[in-house]
Design an enzyme around this catalytic site. Sequence first.
Site, PDB file in Angstrom:
ATOM      1  N   GLU A  88       0.889  -1.164   0.000  1.00  0.00           N
ATOM      2  CA  GLU A  88       0.000   0.000   0.000  1.00  0.00           C
ATOM      3  C   GLU A  88       0.920   1.206   0.000  1.00  0.00           C
ATOM      4  O   GLU A  88       1.588   1.476   1.000  1.00  0.00           O
ATOM      5  CB  GLU A  88      -0.871   0.029   1.256  1.00  0.00           C
ATOM      6  CG  GLU A  88      -1.709  -1.219   1.474  1.00  0.00           C
ATOM      7  CD  GLU A  88      -2.882  -1.337   0.533  1.00  0.00           C
ATOM      8  OE1 GLU A  88      -3.251  -0.324  -0.093  1.00  0.00           O
ATOM      9  OE2 GLU A  88      -3.419  -2.441   0.411  1.00  0.00           O
ATOM     10  N   CYS A 118      -3.610   8.069   3.957  1.00  0.00           N
ATOM     11  CA  CYS A 118      -3.283   7.657   2.595  1.00  0.00           C
ATOM     12  C   CYS A 118      -4.488   7.804   1.683  1.00  0.00           C
ATOM     13  O   CYS A 118      -4.347   7.914   0.475  1.00  0.00           O
ATOM     14  CB  CYS A 118      -2.797   6.221   2.602  1.00  0.00           C
ATOM     15  SG  CYS A 118      -3.899   5.148   3.525  1.00  0.00           S
TER      16      CYS A 118
HETATM   17  P1  NAP Z   1       8.441   4.981   4.700  1.00  0.00           P
HETATM   18  O1  NAP Z   1       9.596   5.833   4.984  1.00  0.00           O
HETATM   19  O2  NAP Z   1       8.438   4.179   3.458  1.00  0.00           O
HETATM   20  O3  NAP Z   1       8.285   4.039   5.999  1.00  0.00           O
HETATM   21  C1  NAP Z   1       7.304   3.062   6.087  1.00  0.00           C
HETATM   22  C2  NAP Z   1       7.837   1.903   6.911  1.00  0.00           C
HETATM   23  O4  NAP Z   1       8.935   1.280   6.258  1.00  0.00           O
HETATM   24  C3  NAP Z   1       8.357   2.318   8.287  1.00  0.00           C
HETATM   25  O5  NAP Z   1       8.014   1.324   9.227  1.00  0.00           O
HETATM   26  C4  NAP Z   1       9.851   2.368   8.083  1.00  0.00           C
HETATM   27  O6  NAP Z   1      10.579   2.209   9.258  1.00  0.00           O
HETATM   28  C5  NAP Z   1      10.047   1.189   7.158  1.00  0.00           C
HETATM   29  N1  NAP Z   1      11.272   1.197   6.376  1.00  0.00           N
HETATM   30  C6  NAP Z   1      12.011   2.279   5.992  1.00  0.00           C
HETATM   31  N2  NAP Z   1      13.061   1.852   5.241  1.00  0.00           N
HETATM   32  C7  NAP Z   1      12.978   0.503   5.165  1.00  0.00           C
HETATM   33  C8  NAP Z   1      13.773  -0.509   4.525  1.00  0.00           C
HETATM   34  N3  NAP Z   1      14.850  -0.206   3.815  1.00  0.00           N
HETATM   35  N4  NAP Z   1      13.388  -1.794   4.662  1.00  0.00           N
HETATM   36  C9  NAP Z   1      12.285  -2.130   5.362  1.00  0.00           C
HETATM   37  N5  NAP Z   1      11.505  -1.214   5.990  1.00  0.00           N
HETATM   38  C10 NAP Z   1      11.832   0.077   5.884  1.00  0.00           C
HETATM   39  O7  NAP Z   1       7.091   5.755   4.660  1.00  0.00           O
HETATM   40  P2  NAP Z   1       6.656   7.014   5.530  1.00  0.00           P
HETATM   41  O8  NAP Z   1       7.144   8.197   4.830  1.00  0.00           O
HETATM   42  O9  NAP Z   1       6.965   6.784   6.960  1.00  0.00           O
HETATM   43  O10 NAP Z   1       5.086   6.859   5.384  1.00  0.00           O
HETATM   44  C11 NAP Z   1       4.279   7.762   4.685  1.00  0.00           C
HETATM   45  C12 NAP Z   1       3.857   7.167   3.371  1.00  0.00           C
HETATM   46  O11 NAP Z   1       3.053   6.029   3.604  1.00  0.00           O
HETATM   47  C13 NAP Z   1       3.022   8.122   2.570  1.00  0.00           C
HETATM   48  O12 NAP Z   1       3.565   8.223   1.280  1.00  0.00           O
HETATM   49  C14 NAP Z   1       1.658   7.482   2.515  1.00  0.00           C
HETATM   50  O13 NAP Z   1       0.970   7.669   1.318  1.00  0.00           O
HETATM   51  C15 NAP Z   1       1.954   6.050   2.712  1.00  0.00           C
HETATM   52  N6  NAP Z   1       0.807   5.408   3.343  1.00  0.00           N
HETATM   53  C16 NAP Z   1       0.052   4.562   2.604  1.00  0.00           C
HETATM   54  C17 NAP Z   1      -1.045   3.934   3.167  1.00  0.00           C
HETATM   55  C18 NAP Z   1      -1.894   2.983   2.386  1.00  0.00           C
HETATM   56  O14 NAP Z   1      -2.687   2.263   2.984  1.00  0.00           O
HETATM   57  N7  NAP Z   1      -1.784   2.922   1.088  1.00  0.00           N
HETATM   58  C19 NAP Z   1      -1.347   4.165   4.512  1.00  0.00           C
HETATM   59  C20 NAP Z   1      -0.559   5.040   5.224  1.00  0.00           C
HETATM   60  C21 NAP Z   1       0.530   5.650   4.624  1.00  0.00           C
HETATM   61  P3  NAP Z   1      11.160   3.492  10.056  1.00  0.00           P
HETATM   62  O15 NAP Z   1       9.992   4.291  10.490  1.00  0.00           O
HETATM   63  O16 NAP Z   1      11.884   2.872  11.184  1.00  0.00           O
HETATM   64  O17 NAP Z   1      12.033   4.210   9.080  1.00  0.00           O
END
Ligand code: NAP
Length: 518
Positions: A257, A296
């Site tokens: 997602e 999201c």
């Molecule tokens: P992100 O940086 O991609 O982080 C999401 C998750 O991935 C966090 O738990 C993060 O851990 C982890 N992570 C980061 N790097 C990783 C790696 N190399 N390997 C494995 N896991 C890793 O996203 P964000 O910026 O926090 O979240 C916001 C985004 O999420 C927005 O773009 C939003 O659209 C999207 N979102 C989508 C939905 C949906 O249902 N479609 C719902 C909510 C949010 P850490 O926090 O420890 O870095």
Amino acid sequence: MTELLKNHLGGRWVAGTGAGTALFDPVLGTELARVDASGLDLRAGFAFAREAGGAALRAMSYRERAAMLAAAVKVLQSKRDDYYAIATANSGTVKNDSAVDIDGGIYTLSTYAKLGESLGERRFLLDGEAARLAKEPLFQSRHVLVPTRGLALFINAFNFPSWGLWEKAAPALLSGVPVVVKPATATAWLTQRMVHDVVEAGVLPAGALSVVCGGSAGLMDALEPFDLVSFTGSADTAAVIRSHPAVTQRSVRVNVEADSVNSALLLEGNAPGGEAFDLLVKEVAREMTQKSGQKCTAIRRVLVPEALYGAAAEAISARLAKTTVGNPRNESVRMGALVSRAQLNAVREGLAHLQAQAETLHDGAKHPLIDADAAVACCVGPTLLGARDAAGSDAGDRLHETEVFGPVATLIPYRDAAHALRLVARGQGSLVASLYGDDARALADTAIELAPLHGRVHVLSPDVAALHTGHGNVMPQSLHGGPGRAGGGEELGGLRALNFYHRRAAIQASTAALDLLA
Ligand code: NAP
């Protein structure tokens, strides 16, 4: 020093060996707790989940697992006050916005408890009818769905520490699959506390639910062929996960997602002041401000007939002007903070990026902050942008491709119905689109036109004004996910969610043997 929150892995509570990463109050700027996952034996912890947790869950029937979910619901309900306090402190949300996450999560879990009951005492599911393989109906093929023998790893986003856990864990546990959740670091506290409460209440078998807080290093490496990973977050991290050898070489099943530039579309023939027009205005303002736009599914693009651009700009701006912003502990505040300084900076940068192609119709920077120090608090008022004319809405690629994860949306004028559909499609696949109008035929036809590009189409007409569940609210009965840039994933949708956690196999056998599976 603040408390170092423990991880739950291998059936025990274990602290990381590092100093940890601090979690902050985004309004007051104070440190709340620390998380750390260094030094954990992930492989041994994952093996325990698969072997002890998985075996114990699979030994139960669907009905027994449904009762287990119902017991977890009771535990969570009894601790709601604690969860609201954590959400206020760590997510900076007002009570109504905390409810979307906390009560939304508990409701989803209880929905699966009810759905699971209907599956009865079975331990696997049948998929379709038997099909004849020979002339006589004596040798046939029947498909079965059996719980996968691996674990489900959830890598979650910061905006839904409760709902993000339970909307995934409910179908996984009901399916008989153990869960390891890795919450986003910034808001990990609520997830950790909920897992703590449910584990300590003893309502789940050992190994059924684990939590790893802090860094993600090594998580994907510890996955084995029958494991699953369900990721929610940015498209960039999704790409890292999809290209990991666990996925490319060991066929770990992945659900993604990712981000999404969702739209709201007012159909032609709905005048300002009419019911459909008013429904759009209300929904756009609510979606922009709920959880400070950190959903999201929030509306990012608002499409209206060209002639209604001015009236829509005025009406939405008037509603936004009434939004009080600041410290969620102050009763007069309607919109709290973004979750972190990093998010505040990202929203400001994203806004500037869009403003190069749009005018500012309502400027969030002009909202005074209530009970909050602007130098410390990660608060920002809602901003409505606008593409000046229909030609501008064609030219502005950023408006269709940039997701600013905060209280920001862009008003976009369209020339005719075909133009509106082309503009929506420029989002390249979204989680949800909402339609507003009073002509049921036009609404139904447009919904089908938009269905291939969206996981969900939310159709609003005056007759459902008081009943509808909201553009951005994800209901467990409906699909959550979207094609294209939204990640291509599928979650929820009632019992459909169980498919991800089951393996499908064809059993080719005599009719007598197949009858015993029914
Ligand atoms: P992100 O940086 O991609 O982080 C999401 C998750 O991935 C966090 O738990 C993060 O851990 C982890 N992570 C980061 N790097 C990783 C790696 N190399 N390997 C494995 N896991 C890793 O996203 P964000 O910026 O926090 O979240 C916001 C985004 O999420 C927005 O773009 C939003 O659209 C999207 N979102 C989508 C939905 C949906 O249902 N479609 C719902 C909510 C949010 P850490 O926090 O420890 O870095």
